[in-house]
Design a protein around this motif. Structure first.
Motif, PDB file in Angstrom:
ATOM      1  N   ASP A 155     -21.578  -7.666  16.634  1.00 42.93           N
ATOM      2  CA  ASP A 155     -21.728  -9.141  17.289  1.00 42.93           C
ATOM      3  C   ASP A 155     -21.266 -10.068  16.636  1.00 42.93           C
ATOM      4  OD1 ASP A 155     -23.254  -7.682  19.540  1.00 42.93           O
ATOM      5  OD2 ASP A 155     -25.284  -8.812  18.591  1.00 42.93           O
ATOM      6  N   GLU A 156     -21.161  -9.894  15.075  1.00 45.38           N
ATOM      7  CA  GLU A 156     -20.583 -11.433  14.438  1.00 45.38           C
ATOM      8  C   GLU A 156     -19.162 -11.379  14.768  1.00 45.38           C
ATOM      9  OE1 GLU A 156     -21.274 -12.591   9.886  1.00 45.38           O
ATOM     10  OE2 GLU A 156     -21.115 -10.567  10.407  1.00 45.38           O
ATOM     11  N   LEU A 157     -18.213 -10.428  15.185  1.00 42.38           N
ATOM     12  CA  LEU A 157     -16.862 -10.326  15.748  1.00 42.38           C
ATOM     13  C   LEU A 157     -16.699 -10.278  17.104  1.00 42.38           C
ATOM     14  CD1 LEU A 157     -15.335  -7.671  13.139  1.00 42.38           C
ATOM     15  CD2 LEU A 157     -15.425 -10.396  12.711  1.00 42.38           C
ATOM     16  N   ASN A 158     -17.590 -10.454  17.904  1.00 36.92           N
ATOM     17  CA  ASN A 158     -17.717 -10.339  19.598  1.00 36.92           C
ATOM     18  C   ASN A 158     -17.703 -11.855  19.975  1.00 36.92           C
ATOM     19  OD1 ASN A 158     -17.380  -8.856  21.556  1.00 36.92           O
ATOM     20  ND2 ASN A 158     -19.594  -8.743  22.099  1.00 36.92           N
ATOM     21  N   GLY A 159     -17.615 -12.982  19.219  1.00 35.71           N
ATOM     22  CA  GLY A 159     -17.668 -14.146  20.094  1.00 35.71           C
ATOM     23  C   GLY A 159     -18.909 -15.017  19.585  1.00 35.71           C
ATOM     24  N   PHE A 160     -18.890 -16.217  19.935  1.00 32.53           N
ATOM     25  CA  PHE A 160     -20.109 -17.228  19.330  1.00 32.53           C
ATOM     26  C   PHE A 160     -19.968 -18.227  20.720  1.00 32.53           C
ATOM     27  CE2 PHE A 160     -16.598 -19.116  16.857  1.00 32.53           C
ATOM     28  CZ  PHE A 160     -17.114 -20.269  17.037  1.00 32.53           C
ATOM     29  N   ASP A 161     -21.197 -18.812  20.780  1.00 36.10           N
ATOM     30  CA  ASP A 161     -21.220 -20.005  21.709  1.00 36.10           C
ATOM     31  C   ASP A 161     -21.175 -21.171  21.233  1.00 36.10           C
ATOM     32  OD1 ASP A 161     -21.196 -18.144  24.012  1.00 36.10           O
ATOM     33  OD2 ASP A 161     -23.289 -17.926  24.000  1.00 36.10           O
ATOM     34  N   ALA A 162     -20.331 -22.312  21.868  1.00 35.13           N
ATOM     35  CA  ALA A 162     -20.449 -23.635  21.355  1.00 35.13           C
ATOM     36  C   ALA A 162     -19.832 -24.574  22.402  1.00 35.13           C
ATOM     37  CB  ALA A 162     -19.771 -23.705  20.071  1.00 35.13           C
ATOM     38  N   TYR A 163     -20.499 -25.634  22.607  1.00 39.23           N
ATOM     39  CA  TYR A 163     -20.068 -26.756  23.328  1.00 39.23           C
ATOM     40  C   TYR A 163     -19.568 -26.307  24.886  1.00 39.23           C
ATOM     41  CZ  TYR A 163     -18.663 -28.499  18.659  1.00 39.23           C
ATOM     42  OH  TYR A 163     -18.595 -28.533  17.528  1.00 39.23           O
ATOM     43  N   GLY A 164     -20.731 -25.251  25.250  1.00 42.80           N
ATOM     44  CA  GLY A 164     -20.852 -24.802  26.652  1.00 42.80           C
ATOM     45  C   GLY A 164     -19.771 -23.790  26.782  1.00 42.80           C
ATOM     46  N   LYS A 165     -19.106 -23.095  25.868  1.00 39.78           N
ATOM     47  CA  LYS A 165     -18.035 -22.044  25.902  1.00 39.78           C
ATOM     48  C   LYS A 165     -18.352 -20.858  24.979  1.00 39.78           C
ATOM     49  CE  LYS A 165     -15.236 -23.936  29.131  1.00 39.78           C
ATOM     50  NZ  LYS A 165     -14.718 -23.249  29.871  1.00 39.78           N
ATOM     51  N   THR A 166     -17.652 -19.718  25.124  1.00 38.88           N
ATOM     52  CA  THR A 166     -17.840 -18.594  24.054  1.00 38.88           C
ATOM     53  C   THR A 166     -16.341 -18.737  23.310  1.00 38.88           C
ATOM     54  OG1 THR A 166     -19.280 -17.710  25.510  1.00 38.88           O
ATOM     55  CG2 THR A 166     -18.103 -16.117  23.905  1.00 38.88           C
ATOM     56  N   PHE A 167     -16.598 -18.525  21.989  1.00 38.32           N
ATOM     57  CA  PHE A 167     -15.220 -18.520  21.423  1.00 38.32           C
ATOM     58  C   PHE A 167     -14.871 -17.120  20.864  1.00 38.32           C
ATOM     59  CE2 PHE A 167     -16.312 -22.977  22.133  1.00 38.32           C
ATOM     60  CZ  PHE A 167     -14.985 -23.761  21.935  1.00 38.32           C
ATOM     61  N   ASP A 168     -13.655 -16.842  20.452  1.00 40.08           N
ATOM     62  CA  ASP A 168     -13.617 -15.549  19.810  1.00 40.08           C
ATOM     63  C   ASP A 168     -13.943 -15.595  18.446  1.00 40.08           C
ATOM     64  OD1 ASP A 168     -12.337 -13.943  22.082  1.00 40.08           O
ATOM     65  OD2 ASP A 168     -10.558 -15.505  21.768  1.00 40.08           O
ATOM     66  N   SER A 169     -14.491 -14.754  17.763  1.00 43.70           N
ATOM     67  CA  SER A 169     -14.696 -14.880  16.514  1.00 43.70           C
ATOM     68  C   SER A 169     -14.386 -13.582  15.441  1.00 43.70           C
ATOM     69  CB  SER A 169     -16.185 -14.922  16.141  1.00 43.70           C
ATOM     70  OG  SER A 169     -16.919 -13.808  16.893  1.00 43.70           O
ATOM     71  N   ASP A 170     -13.342 -12.840  16.121  1.00 41.59           N
ATOM     72  CA  ASP A 170     -12.776 -11.693  15.126  1.00 41.59           C
ATOM     73  C   ASP A 170     -12.045 -12.435  14.083  1.00 41.59           C
ATOM     74  OD1 ASP A 170      -9.640 -12.017  15.772  1.00 41.59           O
ATOM     75  OD2 ASP A 170     -10.820 -12.241  17.678  1.00 41.59           O
ATOM     76  N   SER A 171     -11.532 -11.656  13.059  1.00 42.42           N
ATOM     77  CA  SER A 171     -11.038 -12.029  11.812  1.00 42.42           C
ATOM     78  C   SER A 171     -10.025 -12.942  11.977  1.00 42.42           C
ATOM     79  CB  SER A 171     -10.627 -10.919  10.949  1.00 42.42           C
ATOM     80  OG  SER A 171     -11.935 -10.075  10.488  1.00 42.42           O
ATOM     81  N   ASP A 172      -9.068 -12.779  12.890  1.00 44.04           N
ATOM     82  CA  ASP A 172      -8.038 -13.772  13.143  1.00 44.04           C
ATOM     83  C   ASP A 172      -8.396 -14.815  13.370  1.00 44.04           C
ATOM     84  OD1 ASP A 172      -5.837 -11.739  12.148  1.00 44.04           O
ATOM     85  OD2 ASP A 172      -5.348 -10.987  14.143  1.00 44.04           O
ATOM     86  N   SER A 173      -9.526 -15.074  14.724  1.00 41.02           N
ATOM     87  CA  SER A 173      -9.918 -16.090  15.130  1.00 41.02           C
ATOM     88  C   SER A 173     -10.672 -16.945  14.206  1.00 41.02           C
ATOM     89  CB  SER A 173     -10.673 -15.883  16.497  1.00 41.02           C
ATOM     90  OG  SER A 173     -10.135 -15.317  17.513  1.00 41.02           O
TER      91      SER A 173
END
Length: 182
Positions: free
Chosen positions: A88-106
């Motif tokens: 879950d930690e690497l599967n994206g997060f929500d901010a500003y009404g969007k979902t952002f990538d959160s893998d290590s590179d992101s």
């Protein structure tokens, strides 16, 4: 002729195909032919060890049954929770009404962009590609806030994992352990 040798608990530890007239060589073996899959010979009957119910079970020959190692079951369950948290930690997060990538590179890219925003200051603006490939324009304040949001999401996931692991620690049966899900 077929001979078997069993241990003290009836577990078949050897099966020997021998020529006729060699009975004396196998005096410590039983002269019987086991069916396919037989694992034990107890009280004149062939038995087959049932499949292992889980990695947390160990075989006990004396009772001819699988026994639960509750500590092991808890360890595996906690590992399952940790894996789900990490996924879950690497599967994206929500901010500003969007979902952002959160893998290590992101995560690395977000930190670099936030540092760049701090260097440039209030005039900073960037068009950021979101997880769904849509684009959002992030201001200085938004970009500087991204690592904070990412850290808050990570903290929430870690808090959830700690709570679930405490439930696993408190469990007294395999059913209670298995009921704890991410």
């Amino acid at each position: 002729m077929t001979f078997i040798k069993v241990n003290a608990h009836g577990k078949i530890i050897a099966v020997v195909q021998a020529q006729a007239g060699t009975d004396d060589a196998y005096h410590d073996h039983l002269k019987v032919s086991p069916p396919d899959g037989a694992t034990h010979y107890i009280n004149g009957q062939f038995l087959t060890q049932p499949p292992r119910p889980s990695l947390s079970h160990y075989w006990e020959d004396a009772s001819f049954s699988w026994m639960l190692d509750l500590a092991s079951a808890k360890t595996y369950a906690k590992e399952r929770i940790t894996k789900a948290r990490n996924d879950d930690e690497l599967n994206g997060f929500d901010a500003y009404g969007k979902t952002f990538d959160s893998d290590s590179d992101s995560q690395r890219r977000i930190l670099i962009a936030a540092n760049t925003a701090q260097t440039i200051g209030a005039s900073f603006s960037v068009d950021w590609t979101c997880k769904d490939n849509s684009v959002i324009t992030l201001s200085y304040e938004q970009m500087v806030g991204m690592p904070v949001i990412m850290a808050q999401v990570g903290n929430e996931l870690h808090q959830k994992a700690r709570t679930l692991k405490a439930e696993i620690d408190a469990a007294t049966t395999l059913e209670e352990i298995n009921a704890v899900v991410w």
